[in-house]
Design a protein around this motif. Structure first.
Motif, PDB file in Angstrom:
ATOM      1  N   GLY A  99      50.184  -1.376  -1.016  1.00 57.96           N
ATOM      2  CA  GLY A  99      49.335  -2.301  -0.279  1.00 57.96           C
ATOM      3  C   GLY A  99      47.871  -2.013  -0.729  1.00 57.96           C
ATOM      4  O   GLY A  99      47.021  -2.812  -0.286  1.00 57.96           O
ATOM      5  N   THR A 100      47.545  -0.977  -1.489  1.00 59.99           N
ATOM      6  CA  THR A 100      46.318  -0.817  -1.674  1.00 59.99           C
ATOM      7  C   THR A 100      45.686  -1.611  -3.033  1.00 59.99           C
ATOM      8  O   THR A 100      44.180  -1.496  -3.233  1.00 59.99           O
ATOM      9  CB  THR A 100      45.860   0.850  -2.255  1.00 59.99           C
ATOM     10  N   THR A 101      46.341  -2.382  -3.898  1.00 65.37           N
ATOM     11  CA  THR A 101      46.141  -3.353  -4.768  1.00 65.37           C
ATOM     12  C   THR A 101      46.480  -4.598  -4.357  1.00 65.37           C
ATOM     13  O   THR A 101      47.624  -4.909  -4.039  1.00 65.37           O
ATOM     14  CB  THR A 101      46.841  -2.970  -5.841  1.00 65.37           C
ATOM     15  N   ARG A 102      45.767  -5.557  -4.203  1.00 64.68           N
ATOM     16  CA  ARG A 102      45.951  -6.947  -3.701  1.00 64.68           C
ATOM     17  C   ARG A 102      45.425  -7.867  -4.659  1.00 64.68           C
ATOM     18  O   ARG A 102      44.467  -8.046  -4.788  1.00 64.68           O
ATOM     19  CB  ARG A 102      45.318  -6.996  -2.118  1.00 64.68           C
ATOM     20  N   LYS A 103      46.407  -8.812  -5.401  1.00 69.74           N
ATOM     21  CA  LYS A 103      45.958  -9.669  -6.068  1.00 69.74           C
ATOM     22  C   LYS A 103      46.172 -10.999  -5.402  1.00 69.74           C
ATOM     23  O   LYS A 103      47.228 -11.236  -4.771  1.00 69.74           O
ATOM     24  CB  LYS A 103      46.703  -9.790  -7.423  1.00 69.74           C
ATOM     25  N   THR A 104      45.126 -11.888  -5.676  1.00 67.52           N
ATOM     26  CA  THR A 104      45.131 -13.113  -4.780  1.00 67.52           C
ATOM     27  C   THR A 104      44.905 -14.421  -5.652  1.00 67.52           C
ATOM     28  O   THR A 104      43.888 -14.086  -6.509  1.00 67.52           O
ATOM     29  CB  THR A 104      44.038 -13.315  -3.756  1.00 67.52           C
ATOM     30  N   LEU A 105      45.776 -15.371  -5.665  1.00 64.75           N
ATOM     31  CA  LEU A 105      45.645 -16.373  -6.356  1.00 64.75           C
ATOM     32  C   LEU A 105      45.081 -17.469  -5.538  1.00 64.75           C
ATOM     33  O   LEU A 105      45.473 -17.866  -4.208  1.00 64.75           O
ATOM     34  CB  LEU A 105      46.926 -17.135  -6.918  1.00 64.75           C
ATOM     35  N   ARG A 120      41.755  -0.641  -3.972  1.00 65.10           N
ATOM     36  CA  ARG A 120      41.298   0.575  -3.183  1.00 65.10           C
ATOM     37  C   ARG A 120      41.726   1.988  -3.658  1.00 65.10           C
ATOM     38  O   ARG A 120      42.917   2.184  -3.946  1.00 65.10           O
ATOM     39  CB  ARG A 120      41.861   0.299  -1.673  1.00 65.10           C
ATOM     40  N   TYR A 121      40.687   2.713  -3.821  1.00 64.87           N
ATOM     41  CA  TYR A 121      40.802   3.941  -4.272  1.00 64.87           C
ATOM     42  C   TYR A 121      40.440   5.126  -3.298  1.00 64.87           C
ATOM     43  O   TYR A 121      39.632   4.831  -2.315  1.00 64.87           O
ATOM     44  CB  TYR A 121      40.307   4.163  -5.571  1.00 64.87           C
ATOM     45  N   PRO A 122      40.676   6.497  -3.132  1.00 67.35           N
ATOM     46  CA  PRO A 122      40.125   7.275  -2.354  1.00 67.35           C
ATOM     47  C   PRO A 122      38.539   7.391  -2.517  1.00 67.35           C
ATOM     48  O   PRO A 122      38.043   7.567  -3.787  1.00 67.35           O
ATOM     49  CB  PRO A 122      40.584   8.757  -2.715  1.00 67.35           C
ATOM     50  N   GLY A 123      37.887   6.864  -1.488  1.00 65.04           N
ATOM     51  CA  GLY A 123      36.134   6.895  -1.810  1.00 65.04           C
ATOM     52  C   GLY A 123      35.674   5.637  -2.307  1.00 65.04           C
ATOM     53  O   GLY A 123      34.406   5.548  -2.266  1.00 65.04           O
ATOM     54  N   ARG A 124      36.438   4.710  -2.835  1.00 65.08           N
ATOM     55  CA  ARG A 124      35.956   3.441  -3.134  1.00 65.08           C
ATOM     56  C   ARG A 124      36.747   2.203  -3.063  1.00 65.08           C
ATOM     57  O   ARG A 124      38.114   2.385  -3.187  1.00 65.08           O
ATOM     58  CB  ARG A 124      35.325   3.636  -4.406  1.00 65.08           C
ATOM     59  N   ALA A 125      36.169   1.130  -3.001  1.00 64.11           N
ATOM     60  CA  ALA A 125      37.162   0.039  -3.262  1.00 64.11           C
ATOM     61  C   ALA A 125      36.472  -1.080  -4.281  1.00 64.11           C
ATOM     62  O   ALA A 125      35.166  -1.413  -4.199  1.00 64.11           O
ATOM     63  CB  ALA A 125      37.234  -0.761  -1.914  1.00 64.11           C
ATOM     64  N   THR A 126      37.204  -1.648  -5.185  1.00 64.56           N
ATOM     65  CA  THR A 126      36.531  -2.604  -6.343  1.00 64.56           C
ATOM     66  C   THR A 126      37.153  -3.563  -6.144  1.00 64.56           C
ATOM     67  O   THR A 126      38.515  -3.603  -5.995  1.00 64.56           O
ATOM     68  CB  THR A 126      37.002  -1.673  -7.384  1.00 64.56           C
ATOM     69  N   MET A 127      36.238  -4.691  -6.427  1.00 61.10           N
ATOM     70  CA  MET A 127      36.544  -6.089  -6.306  1.00 61.10           C
ATOM     71  C   MET A 127      36.612  -6.510  -7.945  1.00 61.10           C
ATOM     72  O   MET A 127      35.653  -6.482  -8.309  1.00 61.10           O
ATOM     73  CB  MET A 127      36.037  -7.108  -5.559  1.00 61.10           C
ATOM     74  N   ARG A 167      36.083  -8.856   3.704  1.00 60.63           N
ATOM     75  CA  ARG A 167      36.719  -9.089   5.120  1.00 60.63           C
ATOM     76  C   ARG A 167      37.860  -8.386   5.515  1.00 60.63           C
ATOM     77  O   ARG A 167      38.247  -7.825   6.367  1.00 60.63           O
ATOM     78  CB  ARG A 167      36.608 -10.490   5.435  1.00 60.63           C
ATOM     79  N   ALA A 168      38.793  -8.449   4.340  1.00 59.71           N
ATOM     80  CA  ALA A 168      39.959  -7.663   4.552  1.00 59.71           C
ATOM     81  C   ALA A 168      39.980  -6.185   4.616  1.00 59.71           C
ATOM     82  O   ALA A 168      40.530  -5.569   5.432  1.00 59.71           O
ATOM     83  CB  ALA A 168      40.726  -7.788   3.225  1.00 59.71           C
ATOM     84  N   LEU A 169      38.733  -5.629   4.161  1.00 54.77           N
ATOM     85  CA  LEU A 169      38.601  -4.220   4.190  1.00 54.77           C
ATOM     86  C   LEU A 169      38.074  -3.768   5.584  1.00 54.77           C
ATOM     87  O   LEU A 169      38.351  -2.896   6.294  1.00 54.77           O
ATOM     88  CB  LEU A 169      37.561  -3.628   3.268  1.00 54.77           C
ATOM     89  N   VAL A 174      43.929  -3.370   4.536  1.00 59.35           N
ATOM     90  CA  VAL A 174      44.350  -2.693   3.595  1.00 59.35           C
ATOM     91  C   VAL A 174      44.483  -1.401   4.165  1.00 59.35           C
ATOM     92  O   VAL A 174      43.402  -0.616   4.699  1.00 59.35           O
ATOM     93  CB  VAL A 174      43.150  -2.848   2.631  1.00 59.35           C
ATOM     94  N   PRO A 175      45.604  -0.726   3.608  1.00 58.73           N
ATOM     95  CA  PRO A 175      45.806   0.744   3.946  1.00 58.73           C
ATOM     96  C   PRO A 175      44.530   1.695   3.720  1.00 58.73           C
ATOM     97  O   PRO A 175      44.018   1.619   2.445  1.00 58.73           O
ATOM     98  CB  PRO A 175      47.005   1.173   3.321  1.00 58.73           C
ATOM     99  N   GLY A 176      44.264   2.675   4.611  1.00 61.50           N
ATOM    100  CA  GLY A 176      43.277   3.585   4.467  1.00 61.50           C
ATOM    101  C   GLY A 176      42.049   3.362   5.415  1.00 61.50           C
ATOM    102  O   GLY A 176      41.086   4.221   5.380  1.00 61.50           O
TER     103      GLY A 176
END
Length: 376
Positions: A99-105, A120-127, A167-169, A174-176
Motif C-alpha cells: 500500500g505504500t506505492t499508489r498509482k492513479t489513472l 512512500r519510503y521511511p522518512g520521505r514521500a515522493t510524488m 491529501r491521501a498522506l 497510506v500506511p505509515g
C-alpha cells in the motif's frame, strides 16, 4: 542494432499538442495571489476571499466546500466554483508494496488520461507527476512515447496531482501514519520542458510559501528532460534551484539517435554540456537517468564511454541513476542481466562517478509510465 534502424526525421524543439482543444478551466493554482484576487473581482466576488481559498487548498488540503466554514454560506459555491473548479477524476488506483506505492489513472476534463504515482519510503514521500497527456518525444522503449502527444497539461492540473497525494498522506490513507509530500519528480507522462511555462508555473506553486503555494523546498523538486538544450539553459535562469534529471540512456550519438530521437537535434556533447552548465549555475548536482536495456546500452565499454562523457569540471557535478527497464507488454526492450548491471556500476564507480540503481517499484501494477493509460 542501430544499423538496421529506420532513419528518423529530426524532431522540432517543442512538440506542439494538437490545436483546437478546449482549455482546462482556470484554477487557483494557475494564478499568483494577485491573479486570484483579480479573477474573483471580475466575477463580482470579494477579492479578499482569494487568500482564504488559497489557505484551504494549499494549507488545509481541503477539497470539500462544506469544510470551508469561514466562507459565507451564500457565496461559498460561487467562490469555490470560481477558483477551485474540478480538474480531474480518478479512474483507477492500484497499490503495491503493502500500500505504500499508489498509482492513479486520472481522466482530465476533456477525457485525456494521465498517471501519477505516490511512493512512500521511511522518512520521505515522493510524488511522480505527469506534465503532458501523452508525449511527443517518440522514445521507442517508452509506453507513453508509443502513444504520441495529446496535449499539454495546465499548471493547475500538474499541481493537483501533488495535492491529491498530499491529501491521501494527511488523511492517513497510506500506511505509515499521517505524513506530507517531501519530494516531487516530473518523471511521469510527457516531456516537462516541452511544456515549459506550465511546468515552471507548477514548480513555483509547489515552492511558494503557504498559503500562496504548498511551501515545498525547491531542493525537493526534480525536473526530468530528454535534453531540450535551450530549455535547460532557460531553466538555469529561473531562480528556482530544482534538481535537473537528464534522461541520457546512451553515451554515443549513434545509439542515442535511435533511443532518444531528439538527439538528432541536440547531440550527446551539447546536451551533457548544457546539464553541466546548469549544475554550475545552480550548484545543484545533476542526475543522469540511464535505463538499462539488455544487449542495447548495457555493455561495459559503454559504461567507460559514459564516464568519458561525464568527466568535466573539478567537482562532483553529476550522479548516475541506473534504471532497470520496466518493459511494456509485447516490447522487444528488456531489462539488463543483473551481472551486466553490476559490471556497469563497477566501471562507473571505478572512474569516481557516484552511481546507484533505482529502486523499482510498482512492477505488478503496470509501473512503467503510460501503461495504465494505454490499457484504458
Amino acid at each position: 542494432m542501430s544499423d538496421s534502424a529506420e532513419p528518423r526525421r529530426p524532431l522540432p524543439l517543442v512538440m506542439e499538442a494538437p490545436r483546437g482543444r478546449a482549455k482546462p478551466p482556470v484554477h487557483l493554482a494557475d494564478l499568483d495571489p494577485a491573479g486570484r484576487a483579480a479573477l474573483l473581482a471580475e466575477r463580482g466576488l470579494p477579492a479578499f476571499r482569494a487568500k482564504q481559498l488559497s489557505h484551504h487548498y494549499f494549507g488545509r488540503l481541503v477539497d470539500d466546500a462544506e469544510q470551508m466554514t469561514d466562507l459565507p454560506a451564500g457565496q461559498r459555491a460561487d467562490l469555490v466554483g470560481a477558483l477551485l473548479p474540478p480538474l480531474m477524476t480518478p479512474v483507477r488506483t492500484m497499490e503495491a508494496d503493502a500500500g505504500t506505492t499508489r498509482k492513479t489513472l486520472w481522466r482530465l476534463f476533456d477525457g485525456a488520461l494521465v498517471e501519477s504515482v505516490l511512493m512512500r519510503y521511511p522518512g520521505r514521500a515522493t510524488m511522480c507527476v505527469s506534465s503532458q497527456a501523452g508525449c511527443g518525444m517518440a522514445c521507442p522503449f517508452c509506453a507513453t512515447g508509443q502513444g504520441g502527444l495529446q496535449r499539454n497539461m495546465s499548471t493547475a492540473e500538474i499541481v493537483e496531482q501533488v495535492l491529491a497525494g498530499a491529501r491521501a498522506l494527511a488523511r492517513d490513507e497510506v500506511p505509515g501514519g499521517p505524513g506530507r509530500v517531501s519530494n516531487v519528480v516530473f518523471m511521469g507522462m510527457g516531456e516537462p520542458l516541452a511544456n515549459y511555462k506550465a511546468v515552471v508555473g507548477a514548480v513555483r506553486r509547489l515552492t511558494d510559501p503557504t498559503p500562496d503555494g504548498l511551501g515545498m523546498s525547491a531542493r525537493g523538486v526534480t525536473v526530468s528532460t530528454v535534453g531540450l538544450v535551450p530549455r535547460i539553459r532557460q531553466l538555469a535562469e529561473e531562480g528556482v534551484p530544482v534538481t535537473l534529471a537528464l534522461s541520457l540512456h546512451a553515451p554515443d550519438d549513434e545509439l542515442r539517435n535511435e533511443l532518444v530521437p531528439i538527439n538528432t537535434r541536440f547531440s550527446v556533447e551539447e546536451t551533457v554540456q548544457a546539464a553541466f552548465d546548469y549544475a554550475q549555475a545552480t550548484k545543484r548536482r545533476v542526475s543522469i537517468e540511464y535505463a538499462m536495456m539488455r544487449g542495447i546500452n548495457d555493455q561495459g565499454w559503454r559504461a567507460d564511454l559514459l564516464a568519458d562523457v561525464l568527466m568535466r569540471g573539478d567537482w562532483g557535478w553529476v550522479h548516475v541513476n541506473l534504471i532497470p527497464l520496466n518493459p511494456t507488454p509485447g516490447s522487444k526492450w528488456t531489462a539488463s542481466d543483473p551481472a551486466d548491471e553490476a559490471e556497469f556500476v563497477r566501471r562507473l564507480e571505478a572512474r569516481g562517478i557516484p552511481t546507484t540503481v533505482r529502486d523499482t517499484r510498482g512492477r505488478e501494477i503496470d509501473g512503467a509510465c503510460g501503461q495504465l493509460a494505454a490499457a484504458e
